[in-house]
Design an enzyme around this catalytic site. Structure first.
Site, PDB file in Angstrom:
ATOM      1  N   ARG A   1       0.853  -1.189   0.000  1.00 15.90           N
ATOM      2  CA  ARG A   1       0.000   0.000   0.000  1.00 15.90           C
ATOM      3  C   ARG A   1       0.879   1.225   0.000  1.00 15.90           C
ATOM      4  NH1 ARG A   1      -5.016   0.581   4.005  1.00 15.90           N
ATOM      5  NH2 ARG A   1      -3.551   0.099   5.647  1.00 15.90           N
TER       6      ARG A   1
ATOM      7  N   ASP B   1      -2.868  -3.903  12.724  1.00 19.81           N
ATOM      8  CA  ASP B   1      -2.180  -4.308  11.492  1.00 19.81           C
ATOM      9  C   ASP B   1      -2.011  -5.824  11.503  1.00 19.81           C
ATOM     10  OD1 ASP B   1       0.053  -5.056   9.722  1.00 19.81           O
ATOM     11  OD2 ASP B   1       0.134  -2.901   9.353  1.00 19.81           O
TER      12      ASP B   1
ATOM     13  N   THR C   1      -1.045   7.494  -0.953  1.00 20.40           N
ATOM     14  CA  THR C   1      -2.260   7.408  -1.772  1.00 20.40           C
ATOM     15  C   THR C   1      -3.139   6.224  -1.374  1.00 20.40           C
ATOM     16  OG1 THR C   1      -1.155   5.987  -3.360  1.00 20.40           O
ATOM     17  CG2 THR C   1      -1.007   8.367  -3.762  1.00 20.40           C
TER      18      THR C   1
ATOM     19  N   ASP D   1       1.614  -7.233  10.976  1.00 20.02           N
ATOM     20  CA  ASP D   1       2.452  -7.054  12.166  1.00 20.02           C
ATOM     21  C   ASP D   1       2.069  -8.033  13.262  1.00 20.02           C
ATOM     22  OD1 ASP D   1       4.080  -5.110  11.168  1.00 20.02           O
ATOM     23  OD2 ASP D   1       2.972  -3.429  12.040  1.00 20.02           O
TER      24      ASP D   1
HETATM   25  N1  URA Z   1      -4.651  -3.712   6.971  1.00 19.54           N
HETATM   26  C1  URA Z   1      -4.518  -4.120   8.265  1.00 19.54           C
HETATM   27  O1  URA Z   1      -3.645  -4.922   8.575  1.00 19.54           O
HETATM   28  N2  URA Z   1      -5.368  -3.622   9.178  1.00 19.54           N
HETATM   29  C2  URA Z   1      -6.354  -2.767   8.872  1.00 19.54           C
HETATM   30  O2  URA Z   1      -7.123  -2.372   9.759  1.00 19.54           O
HETATM   31  C3  URA Z   1      -6.470  -2.353   7.532  1.00 19.54           C
HETATM   32  C4  URA Z   1      -5.596  -2.836   6.600  1.00 19.54           C
END
Ligand code: URA
Length: 209
Positions: free
Chosen positions: A104, A200, A108, A203
């Site tokens: 990502r 995340d 943007t 993570d």
């Molecule tokens: N990606 C993630 O890991 N968590 C989110 O909340 C959105 C995208």
């Protein structure tokens, strides 16, 4: 939300709640994701094609059903999608696996491809794309677009969690792709995270916070 399958089985919901907790360790998070992925595999393979084979039981010969797992491809959107693979493969061990590398762009939030590797003969296969979070939908849309170039028989998308924005974006771009999810959370925040969500996912799976 016509093509959205909300998997509200109590076991799925229970495990998801444990995963959301911020004090869940990496070990716990990963184990629960594995278990949850196996349960979701049951739902996503519910309409898989079967064929008849002749077998011998200890008592007599019979015609019985089998699925052809090799025709199924799980496509992981790197890197968080890999957290779903093991659980899915424990249910369909013969499935093939593809990988799409998309990151990502932090400014943007659009998806940029850096890796793409699929099994051959994709036109004979059913594809299940896996990614724990369907957030903006940008990665999912880009992955589906890329896979459609290979003309597979069907494409489904499996995530743990999504939000109304993610569902709307993927459905608008690819209304033919069924979405399987364990929850549709309240909203996307201004950083592209699902809230309340679970943080995340990459993570939390790999312990890289
Ligand atoms: N990606 C993630 O890991 N968590 C989110 O909340 C959105 C995208």
């Amino acid at each position: 939300m016509s093509n959205v399958h909300l998997i509200n089985h109590p076991l799925v919901q229970h495990k998801l709640t444990l995963m959301r907790r911020k004090d869940a360790s990496t070990n716990t998070f990963r184990r629960l994701l594995n278990e949850l992925s196996s349960l979701m595999a049951y739902e996503v393979t519910r309409d898989m094609a079967m064929q008849d084979v002749e077998i011998e039981t200890p008592l007599e010969t019979m015609t019985a059903k089998v699925i052809d797992g090799k025709k199924l491809v799980f496509v992981s959107i790197l890197r968080a999608g890999n957290g779903i693979l093991e659980g899915m493969l424990s249910v369909v061990p013969g499935a093939r696996v593809g990988h799409v590398g998309l990151y990502r762009d932090p400014k943007t939030l659009t998806a940029v491809e850096y890796y793409f590797k699929m099994p051959k003969d994709m036109e004979e296969r059913d594809v299940v794309i896996v990614d724990p979070m369907l957030a903006t939908g940008n990665s999912a849309i880009a992955a589906v677009e890329r896979l459609k170039e290979l003309n597979p028989k069907s494409i489904k998308f499996v995530c743990l969690l999504t939000c109304p924005e993610g569902v709307a974006a993927l459905q608008a771009a690819h209304p033919d792709v069924a979405i399987y999810t364990a929850a549709i959370d309240r909203q996307l925040n201004s950083h592209g995270y699902i809230v309340p969500g679970l943080g995340d996912a990459g993570d939390r799976i790999f312990g890289t916070q």
